[in-house]
Design a protein around this motif. Sequence first.
Motif, mmCIF file in Angstrom:
data_model
loop_
_atom_site.group_PDB
_atom_site.id
_atom_site.type_symbol
_atom_site.label_atom_id
_atom_site.label_comp_id
_atom_site.label_asym_id
_atom_site.label_seq_id
_atom_site.Cartn_x
_atom_site.Cartn_y
_atom_site.Cartn_z
ATOM 1 N N ASN A 121 0.793 -1.226 0.000
ATOM 2 C CA ASN A 121 0.000 0.000 0.000
ATOM 3 C C ASN A 121 0.826 1.277 0.000
ATOM 4 O O ASN A 121 0.377 2.295 -0.525
ATOM 5 N N ALA A 122 2.007 1.262 0.574
ATOM 6 C CA ALA A 122 2.754 2.501 0.803
ATOM 7 C C ALA A 122 2.845 3.346 -0.459
ATOM 8 O O ALA A 122 3.167 2.844 -1.540
ATOM 9 N N GLY A 123 2.546 4.628 -0.327
ATOM 10 C CA GLY A 123 2.584 5.507 -1.484
ATOM 11 C C GLY A 123 2.543 6.963 -1.069
ATOM 12 O O GLY A 123 2.097 7.298 0.029
ATOM 13 N N ILE A 124 3.027 7.817 -1.945
ATOM 14 C CA ILE A 124 2.976 9.262 -1.719
ATOM 15 C C ILE A 124 2.385 9.934 -2.950
ATOM 16 O O ILE A 124 2.527 9.452 -4.065
ATOM 17 N N GLY A 134 -2.637 -7.837 -2.350
ATOM 18 C CA GLY A 134 -3.326 -6.664 -2.877
ATOM 19 C C GLY A 134 -2.332 -5.545 -3.133
ATOM 20 O O GLY A 134 -1.582 -5.159 -2.225
ATOM 21 N N ASN A 135 -2.277 -5.056 -4.355
ATOM 22 C CA ASN A 135 -1.413 -3.934 -4.717
ATOM 23 C C ASN A 135 -2.268 -2.695 -4.938
ATOM 24 O O ASN A 135 -3.279 -2.757 -5.652
ATOM 25 N N LEU A 136 -1.860 -1.567 -4.358
ATOM 26 C CA LEU A 136 -2.660 -0.352 -4.451
ATOM 27 C C LEU A 136 -2.498 0.316 -5.800
ATOM 28 O O LEU A 136 -1.478 0.932 -6.107
ATOM 29 N N THR A 155 3.150 6.175 -11.716
ATOM 30 C CA THR A 155 3.384 5.008 -10.844
ATOM 31 C C THR A 155 2.146 4.126 -10.762
ATOM 32 O O THR A 155 2.265 2.894 -10.699
ATOM 33 N N LYS A 156 0.965 4.715 -10.778
ATOM 34 C CA LYS A 156 -0.244 3.909 -10.658
ATOM 35 C C LYS A 156 -0.563 3.158 -11.955
ATOM 36 O O LYS A 156 -1.064 2.022 -11.906
ATOM 37 N N HIS A 157 -0.286 3.754 -13.099
ATOM 38 C CA HIS A 157 -0.390 3.010 -14.351
ATOM 39 C C HIS A 157 0.528 1.788 -14.288
ATOM 40 O O HIS A 157 0.151 0.685 -14.702
ATOM 41 N N ALA A 158 1.739 1.987 -13.787
ATOM 42 C CA ALA A 158 2.720 0.905 -13.725
ATOM 43 C C ALA A 158 2.312 -0.173 -12.719
ATOM 44 O O ALA A 158 2.470 -1.371 -12.989
ATOM 45 N N SER A 168 -4.801 -9.134 -6.403
ATOM 46 C CA SER A 168 -5.841 -8.129 -6.620
ATOM 47 C C SER A 168 -5.212 -6.767 -6.875
ATOM 48 O O SER A 168 -4.215 -6.401 -6.242
ATOM 49 N N ALA A 169 -5.798 -6.022 -7.793
ATOM 50 C CA ALA A 169 -5.480 -4.608 -7.962
ATOM 51 C C ALA A 169 -6.532 -3.831 -7.173
ATOM 52 O O ALA A 169 -7.722 -3.859 -7.508
ATOM 53 N N ILE A 170 -6.103 -3.192 -6.105
ATOM 54 C CA ILE A 170 -7.016 -2.424 -5.258
ATOM 55 C C ILE A 170 -7.134 -1.023 -5.857
ATOM 56 O O ILE A 170 -6.133 -0.314 -5.992
ATOM 57 N N ILE A 171 -8.356 -0.640 -6.208
ATOM 58 C CA ILE A 171 -8.572 0.593 -6.964
ATOM 59 C C ILE A 171 -9.449 1.554 -6.152
ATOM 60 O O ILE A 171 -10.681 1.540 -6.264
ATOM 61 N N PRO A 172 -8.820 2.380 -5.320
ATOM 62 C CA PRO A 172 -9.600 3.388 -4.605
ATOM 63 C C PRO A 172 -10.119 4.437 -5.583
ATOM 64 O O PRO A 172 -9.434 4.814 -6.533
ATOM 65 N N GLY A 173 -11.341 4.895 -5.311
ATOM 66 C CA GLY A 173 -11.848 6.050 -6.039
ATOM 67 C C GLY A 173 -11.463 7.292 -5.260
ATOM 68 O O GLY A 173 -10.288 7.550 -5.014
ATOM 69 N N MET A 174 -12.456 8.048 -4.856
ATOM 70 C CA MET A 174 -12.200 9.218 -4.021
ATOM 71 C C MET A 174 -12.538 8.863 -2.578
ATOM 72 O O MET A 174 -13.694 8.635 -2.245
#
Length: 284
Positions: free
Chosen positions: A94-97, A143-145, A163-166, A188-194
Amino acid sequence: MALDKDVFAGGVAVVTGAGSGIGAGLARRAGALGMTVVVTDINEAAAAETVAAIKAAGGKAEAEKVDVSIPEELDRLAELVFARHGEVRLLINNAGIETVGYTWEVPTARWEAALNINLHGVIHGVRAFVPRIIASGQEAWIGNLSSVGAFGQMPAQTAYIVTKHAVQAFSECLYLEMELKKLPIHVSAIIPGMMRTNIFNAEGGEGEPANASGHRRAMFEMMRDYGMDLDEGCRLFLEQMAENRFWVHSQPEMSEQALGSRIRFMQEQTPPVMPDIARQIAAD
């Protein structure tokens, strides 16, 4: 009836970037399902707060300080977790900036941080953990964010969008690799919306251009005012992962809109279309 408690209860979960935001929400949810949660974050105090919240709710958790931008840190984490627990049932990379600023104005260090945390942290999380998961012989879930941003474009958020496309492409290939090798590891590709998180915090990102503050503030206010409740979204994520879904959404309608726009863009081969929100921010 949701399968998440049947699938995950009693197992070990590892969540990176779990000191705040979606990572913290997923860690709390895993703890509520009866998992032992390894909460990792570069911010040791933030990780400890998430652990305290899980324990206060009756769950089991432990904190580890981890910098996912350093591959060796993920090797160390995997070795530690398997030595201590012997298995990992749920791995959430999950870690991301978020990074705001025009491509040519974002400093080198900030570009490298975005790529190393958002993308390489996911890749090396998988690389470090999967061989040990395979050796354990146990069924597992990864699960990858990703993001709805993985299917579109957004000026001045280029580093994040790239990075998210990748991550989305990486997750799709990883899914097929598990299928090809007939491994009991569900991707799983975890796809948050808003969702209501602090990724666009008012303080801004370290190393961002000074003129990024207006864009960051507008996005922060939009997510605050219209975003989905964090805990509700994280509950939905783990319910869908328990069903072995590859596509895991917080707001399916938002994902469908983004995917539909992407399909039309590629079929028609038009130039990229400026998002309405980008025009609004530029006009402010």
